[in-house]
Design a protein around this motif. Structure first.
Motif: not given
Length: 316
Positions: A59-60, A63, A66
């Motif tokens: 997930p990092l 992030l 993005i």
């Protein structure tokens, strides 16, 4: 004449023979004894085909990716879709008008070539001069060497805004303003390159250099034939970081360059933004083209980059 009978300690007990037999069976079959303490952690590790840290790192990574994903999507949108509020994540179609406008611009190849010349020259000079300076601070002891090293490292704490005007005056005295020389000369060597290479040279064993000296090799020969081939991770790191910094620089070219034929790529992209109208599709497409060389350079040098960062910080 009496004969000594064997002592009871010398004869193996039934329990010992049983354990030795069982251990030999497990050794022959290459299987560990079925104990819960040995099989528990191994059984838990086989539940996931990857490290549990990936559940946090994935997930990092998404992030941090993005902005790059949004840049890619915006580069194939029209100006109307980019300016829409609220913004739409899925456009109706792929619009390459921004790429056509950027590539069709007559000055864009010139700006790309200028950025490439400045960046590659800065990389080459930092590798050569940084290696010489880093090796001198790592292996040579002369009067005031530690003071010079401390002063050099202190310049890394000075913000560019304080040295901007003195650098401009020096370049003006040299007659380099409004030319690529004004962008190349201040970037010929950086304190970070000297410091990083010095730290890596300190981690190399001296025995290799002493053996070369005994064979009659000069100090420059030792640096060229022994030290630099072993320092490829550090050299790759210096090359990538120097290229990244020089390629993305906007502040100094904005001050030192006036004519559009000497613009770098970052400075040329600012011309797509007008006072009353901005072609955001062209800006996004130009930024996407600008990001690609840096992204590819980092991906190719990722392994050596990480190796250099971990090894150069072990010894001070």
């Amino acid at each position: 004449m009496t004969t000594a009978s064997p002592s009871p300690a010398a004869s193996p007990s039934p329990a010992a023979s049983t354990s030795s037999a069982s251990s030999s069976v497990y050794a022959d079959t290459a299987c560990p004894p079925p104990t819960g303490a040995a099989t528990g952690p191994r059984r838990r590790r086989t539940l996931l085909p990857f490290s549990p840290w990936h559940l946090l790192l994935a997930p990092l990574c998404l992030l941090f990716a993005i902005p790059l994903i949004w840049l890619l999507l915006s580069s194939v949108m029209s100006d109307a879709e980019i300016n829409r509020f609220p913004p739409s994540l899925w456009q109706s179609g792929i619009d390459l008008e921004g790429y056509r406008y950027v590539i069709g611009n007559a000055m864009f190849p010139r700006w790309f070539a200028n950025s490439l010349i400045v960046s590659l020259t800065a990389v080459a000079s930092n590798l050569v001069l940084g290696s010489l300076g880093g090796y001198a601070f790592a292996r040579m002891r002369f009067a005031g060497s530690r003071i010079l090293l401390a002063l050099m490292l202190a310049t890394m704490a000075i913000p560019f805004q304080l040295t901007m005007i003195p650098t401009f005056l020096v370049m003006k005295r040299l007659g380099l303003i409004d030319s690529l020389g004004a962008l190349i000369v201040p970037s010929l060597v950086t304190p970070f390159a000297v410091f990083l290479l010095r730290q890596f040279f300190l981690s190399l064993p001296r025995e290799l250099e002493e053996a070369a000296w005994l064979d009659g090799c000069s100090r420059l020969g030792v640096l060229w034939r022994i030290v630099l081939p072993l320092s490829r991770p550090a050299l790759s790191t210096v090359a990538v970081l120097t290229f990244l910094t020089t390629w993305n620089d906007l502040t100094w070219p904005l001050i030192a360059i006036n004519h559009d034929t000497q613009y770098t790529l970052q400075l040329g992209l600012t011309t797509f933004q007008g006072q009353h109208h901005t072609r955001w599709s062209a800006v996004m497409a130009g930024n996407m083209i600008t990001v690609l060389p840096v992204l590819l350079a980092f991906l190719f040098a990722q392994k050596t980059f990480i190796q250099s960062i971990t090894s150069s910080g072990l010894k001070g």
